[in-house]
Design an enzyme around this catalytic site. Structure first.
Site, short mmCIF file in Angstrom:
data_model
loop_
_atom_site.label_atom_id
_atom_site.label_comp_id
_atom_site.label_asym_id
_atom_site.label_seq_id
_atom_site.Cartn_x
_atom_site.Cartn_y
_atom_site.Cartn_z
N ASP A 176 -3.11 8.36 -1.85
CA ASP A 176 -4.40 9.04 -1.99
C ASP A 176 -4.79 9.63 -0.65
O ASP A 176 -4.14 9.37 0.36
CB ASP A 176 -5.49 8.06 -2.50
CG ASP A 176 -5.68 6.90 -1.54
OD1 ASP A 176 -4.78 6.64 -0.70
OD2 ASP A 176 -6.73 6.24 -1.62
N CYS A 184 -8.29 -27.86 6.39
CA CYS A 184 -7.02 -27.22 6.77
C CYS A 184 -6.28 -28.05 7.82
O CYS A 184 -6.84 -28.94 8.44
CB CYS A 184 -7.28 -25.80 7.29
SG CYS A 184 -7.74 -25.71 9.03
N GLY A 202 -11.34 3.77 0.14
CA GLY A 202 -12.29 4.54 0.94
C GLY A 202 -13.57 3.81 1.28
O GLY A 202 -14.55 4.44 1.68
N ASP A 224 -7.89 -7.63 0.03
CA ASP A 224 -6.99 -7.85 1.16
C ASP A 224 -7.78 -7.50 2.41
O ASP A 224 -8.70 -6.69 2.37
CB ASP A 224 -5.76 -6.93 1.10
CG ASP A 224 -6.10 -5.52 1.56
OD1 ASP A 224 -6.71 -4.77 0.78
OD2 ASP A 224 -5.78 -5.16 2.71
N CYS A 278 -13.96 -28.43 6.88
CA CYS A 278 -12.72 -27.77 6.48
C CYS A 278 -11.57 -28.77 6.39
O CYS A 278 -11.44 -29.66 7.24
CB CYS A 278 -12.38 -26.67 7.48
SG CYS A 278 -10.86 -25.79 7.10
N HIS A 304 -6.36 -21.65 10.03
CA HIS A 304 -7.72 -22.02 9.62
C HIS A 304 -8.40 -20.88 8.88
O HIS A 304 -8.98 -21.07 7.81
CB HIS A 304 -8.58 -22.45 10.80
CG HIS A 304 -10.03 -22.47 10.44
ND1 HIS A 304 -10.62 -23.52 9.77
CD2 HIS A 304 -11.00 -21.51 10.55
CE1 HIS A 304 -11.88 -23.21 9.50
NE2 HIS A 304 -12.14 -22.01 9.97
N CYS A 315 -8.02 -28.01 11.32
CA CYS A 315 -9.24 -28.81 11.45
C CYS A 315 -8.98 -30.30 11.30
O CYS A 315 -9.71 -31.13 11.84
CB CYS A 315 -10.28 -28.34 10.43
SG CYS A 315 -10.94 -26.71 10.81
N GLN A 340 -11.47 7.31 -5.38
CA GLN A 340 -12.06 7.80 -4.13
C GLN A 340 -13.43 8.40 -4.44
O GLN A 340 -13.93 8.26 -5.54
CB GLN A 340 -11.12 8.82 -3.47
CG GLN A 340 -9.88 8.19 -2.81
CD GLN A 340 -10.22 7.38 -1.55
OE1 GLN A 340 -11.32 7.47 -1.00
NE2 GLN A 340 -9.27 6.58 -1.09
N ASP A 347 0.85 -1.19 0.00
CA ASP A 347 0.00 0.00 0.00
C ASP A 347 0.89 1.24 0.00
O ASP A 347 2.11 1.13 0.03
CB ASP A 347 -0.97 -0.03 1.19
CG ASP A 347 -0.26 -0.02 2.53
OD1 ASP A 347 0.98 0.19 2.56
OD2 ASP A 347 -0.92 -0.22 3.56
N SER A 348 0.30 2.41 -0.02
CA SER A 348 1.09 3.64 -0.15
C SER A 348 1.54 4.17 1.20
O SER A 348 2.36 5.09 1.26
CB SER A 348 0.26 4.71 -0.85
OG SER A 348 -0.79 5.10 0.02
N GLY A 349 1.00 3.63 2.27
CA GLY A 349 1.27 4.18 3.59
C GLY A 349 0.25 5.22 4.00
O GLY A 349 0.17 5.60 5.17
N GLY A 350 -0.53 5.70 3.05
CA GLY A 350 -1.47 6.77 3.32
C GLY A 350 -2.53 6.40 4.35
O GLY A 350 -2.80 7.17 5.26
ZN ZN Z 1 -9.99 -25.40 9.20
#
Ligand code: ZN
Length: 371
Positions: free
Chosen positions: A127, A304, A214, A264, A302, A333, A307, A187, A73-76
């Site tokens: 931004d 994973c 935003g 994200d 699940c 998980h 689990c 934005q 990211d830009s840090g903004g």
């Molecule tokens: Zn799991």
């Protein structure tokens, strides 16, 4: 989506590696989970250990031992979140470090330079982020922030192209990933007209791809969906569209349906550390006493590592006594659930069964913690 460090299948979810690590998770875990791209936070890496140090160590990929794509990211966003500790002016944003109170200046050009030294595959333009509720009822501050974001986008793009085409002109900046791409950010808050104007003016500047910023800043979820429905289709359809900082598992499905390719969010790892497991049925709060002797896995559906090997009773015990392994197993998980949801979405799109998946998902998923 093709990057200097490999191809990312979209739609994709990016685990957040704030300070050069996805919290409580190793790179081997990320490989096992099938993560194809992670996000790094420029603000944190700039302050510690510093982008100069990371550049001298060969760039962020080499420094953290992750050979796959990275977006920074830009840090903004972090700077704007500092509220009382920052001052925004046309030149950029002056802020005090949350670590030692030292004074720093983040400008559109600096944000480009720092990310060039980090050497991420995708850099974000600086931004101006503001909350959803406008400071004045006519929404003037939302317009002002959108217009300033456009001006900053022009400056950021100019600097990016200068570093790309003529790196010798800036010997003080070590460009560690010459193939880096730069995304612009739309934005305009929840004002659809401003969003349309932001799209037009940002696309006119010309970036490799575009993000919607935003949102997920406290507005009702239906409003967020409306803004995405309105904004995403206006963005070039031959470029990935990135919705920043979203969201809950059902948001992923709903925003893919509205044309989003990249996500994200800190939710899977943050909630994992707080003892909340996200499952197909909804959140499961592992510390609840009812799980004390529950030998079933957190989510029977699940596959994973967590689990397949551990019970709710054991995970509850680890969490209650504060074992670090609790954060790791819960985050594993949750990340698996997010990445597996994206995998199922991609498959469903290929097989033409996305609407069926969407319906089935909503039939079982609830945002309220399950009993
Ligand atoms: Zn799991």
């Amino acid at each position: 989506m093709t990057t200097p460090h490999g191809v990312v299948q979209t739609p994709a979810f990016m685990p957040v590696g704030t300070r050069g690590a996805v919290k409580a998770i190793t790179g081997r875990d990320l490989d096992d989970l099938g993560a194809e791209i992670i996000l790094g936070n420029t603000y944190h890496l700039y302050l510690k250990p510093g982008d100069g140090l990371i550049a001298r160590c060969g760039g962020l990929h080499k420094f953290i031992g992750w050979d796959h794509p990275i977006l920074t990211d830009s840090g903004g966003y972090q700077v704007f979140s500092l509220a009382a500790m920052r001052r925004i002016e046309e030149q950029g944003s002056e802020f005090r470090s949350h670590i030692d109170g030292s004074l720093h200046m983040l400008t559109p050009e600096r944000a480009v330079d720092i990310q060039a030294q980090l050497g991420s595959d995708i850099a974000m333009v600086l931004d101006e982020c503001i909350g959803t509720v406008p400071a004045d009822p006519k929404g003037g501050s939302v317009r002002a922030a959108m217009e300033r974001s456009v001006r900053w986008a022009e400056r950021g793009r100019r600097r990016f192209i200068q570093l790309r085409d003529d790196p010798q002109s800036s010997p003080d900046v070590m460009v560690t990933n010459p193939g880096q791409a730069q995304f612009g950010i739309i934005q305009g808050g929840i004002e659809l007209g401003l969003r349309a104007e932001s799209v037009q003016r940002t696309v006119d500047i010309g970036f490799e791809a575009y993000a919607i910023g935003g949102l997920s800043v406290g507005e009702p979820v239906d409003l967020m969906y409306d803004v995405v429905s309105h904004t995403a289709p206006m963005l070039p359809d031959d470029r990935p569209r990135y919705l920043m900082g979203t969201g809950m598992p059902d948001d992923l499905i709903e925003c893919v349906a509205r044309g989003i390719d990249l996500f994200d969010c800190v939710l899977p790892t943050r909630n994992g550390r707080n003892g909340q497991l996200l499952t197909r049925r909804g959140p499961l709060v592992i510390k609840n006493a009812r799980y004390a002797e529950d030998m079933s896995p957190p989510d029977p559906d699940c596959g994973c590592y967590t689990c397949r090997h551990f019970s709710r009773a054991y995970l509850r015990h680890l969490f209650v006594v504060g074992e670090m392994t609790a954060a790791t197993l819960n985050s594993l998980h949750n990340l698996h659930f997010y990445l597996d949801t994206m995998r199922r979405i991609r498959e469903a799109i290929v097989f033409g069964s996305f609407e069926k998946l969407r319906r089935e998902f909503h039939q079982t998923f609830s945002r309220r913690p399950q009993n």
